[in-house]
Design an enzyme around this catalytic site. Sequence first.
Site: not given
Ligand code: UD1
Ligand code: UDP
Length: 374
Positions: A98, A120, A134, A211, A213, A244
């Site tokens: 999602d 999923e 999502e 984490h 939004r 995160h």
């Molecule tokens: C995204 C997804 C969310 C998912 C989550 C899992 C969308 C809109 N959101 O949210 O559905 O649950 O991922 O974690 O698709 N960043 C880093 N390094 C990384 C990852 C993130 O620095 O490896 C930082 C960056 O500044 C980035 C910010 O986190 O701009 C947000 O990342 P983004 O993918 O936009 O949103 P998430 O909150 O991670």
């Molecule tokens: N996870 C990980 N390292 C961490 C925290 C979470 O590998 O430090 C894994 C966790 O086991 C799960 C996935 O990341 O499989 C969940 O991801 P996240 O919480 O970022 O996103 P969501 O599931 O809410 O979309």
Amino acid sequence: MKRLKVMSIFGTRPEAIKMAPLVKRLEKEEEIESVVCVTAQHREMLDMVLQIFDIKPQYDLNLMKHGQTISDITVGVLKGLEGVLAEAKPDIVLVHGDTSTTFVGALAAFYQKIKIGHMEAGLRTDNIYSPYPEEMNRRLTTTLTNFHFAPTKGNYENLIKNGVSHDEIHIVGNTVIDALLQVVQDDYRFEEEILNQIDYKSKKVIAMTCHRRENWGKPMENIFRAVRGIVERNREVEVVFPVHMNPAIRKLAQEILGGVEGIHLLEPLEYMAFANLLNKVDIIVTDSGGIQEEAPALGKPIVVVRTETERPEAVDAGTVKVVGVEEEDIVREVEILLKDSAAYEAMANAVNPYGDGKTCDRIVDVLLNYHKNN
Ligand code: UD1
Ligand code: UDP
């Protein structure tokens, strides 16, 4: 016979974890040519998963920017995939879950009339703004999809309610269980020495993640204050929080939880370490989707800090409690689990509504069957 070309598209940590076992399984199938395209909506958190599962993508859009908006991701993925799909010409594109990568990946494939498989599929809440974005991403992806891979019967029913035809839905379980079963080991030793030093027997250890939004701002502040209060009042409690990489979350976590005795703020853990941490702790406090599926399989009580869940199966089974985002509600529910052993035992049942670890086999069977008949 020409091989079926299947392109798996993903971009964030959870999609990577849940697609990795399928990618490995597709690579073994003689009749399938498997290619991977990562959008890199996440960078470091994605690369950690690619490394552990030894996946080397053929295409990498390398999109992540710090402080990116949903529109940035949407535009980047749509434009980036245009050329990749035109060049690779897959027969089927697979997307997962999602995220914005999921929805836009499906849209880009639709624009080139490529068949779409959605892993999923069929998770729903009643609120299009929660989880945001999502819930809308799921609904839009459903509309674009040809093969709906639903984890559970409940997900199947949601899709039927949305008007999806019965013969396009396949109840297959969730690949998260396939991944989890590959990495959890009872004698696991962490690279992070602090995680080996924690006394899991005499302490009450809580793993937390946060984490989403819709929790940014006041709800997240409430969650962090609740956890701080719990640790300050209950000296036997230790909290492990791999934070995160979103800068806004890191700042707030540092402000409210930084330097508090008994709270360990860590970098994101690689998947194997995190899954093994879940296996060792007493309680999990989270707003994550994936963790609501993993922790029940490990028999851990999960306190979900959200106002609703699209994963009612473990709530019905009694291992997940959705407590909302008010400070006093979170404190009360966690303290019940800390102090009332009967309440704790009632929730600490290993249940697994999400499959038996054979989800990837079932998805491959569906794809091969399609190939045989087309
Ligand atoms: C995204 C997804 C969310 C998912 C989550 C899992 C969308 C809109 N959101 O949210 O559905 O649950 O991922 O974690 O698709 N960043 C880093 N390094 C990384 C990852 C993130 O620095 O490896 C930082 C960056 O500044 C980035 C910010 O986190 O701009 C947000 O990342 P983004 O993918 O936009 O949103 P998430 O909150 O991670
Ligand atoms: N996870 C990980 N390292 C961490 C925290 C979470 O590998 O430090 C894994 C966790 O086991 C799960 C996935 O990341 O499989 C969940 O991801 P996240 O919480 O970022 O996103 P969501 O599931 O809410 O979309």
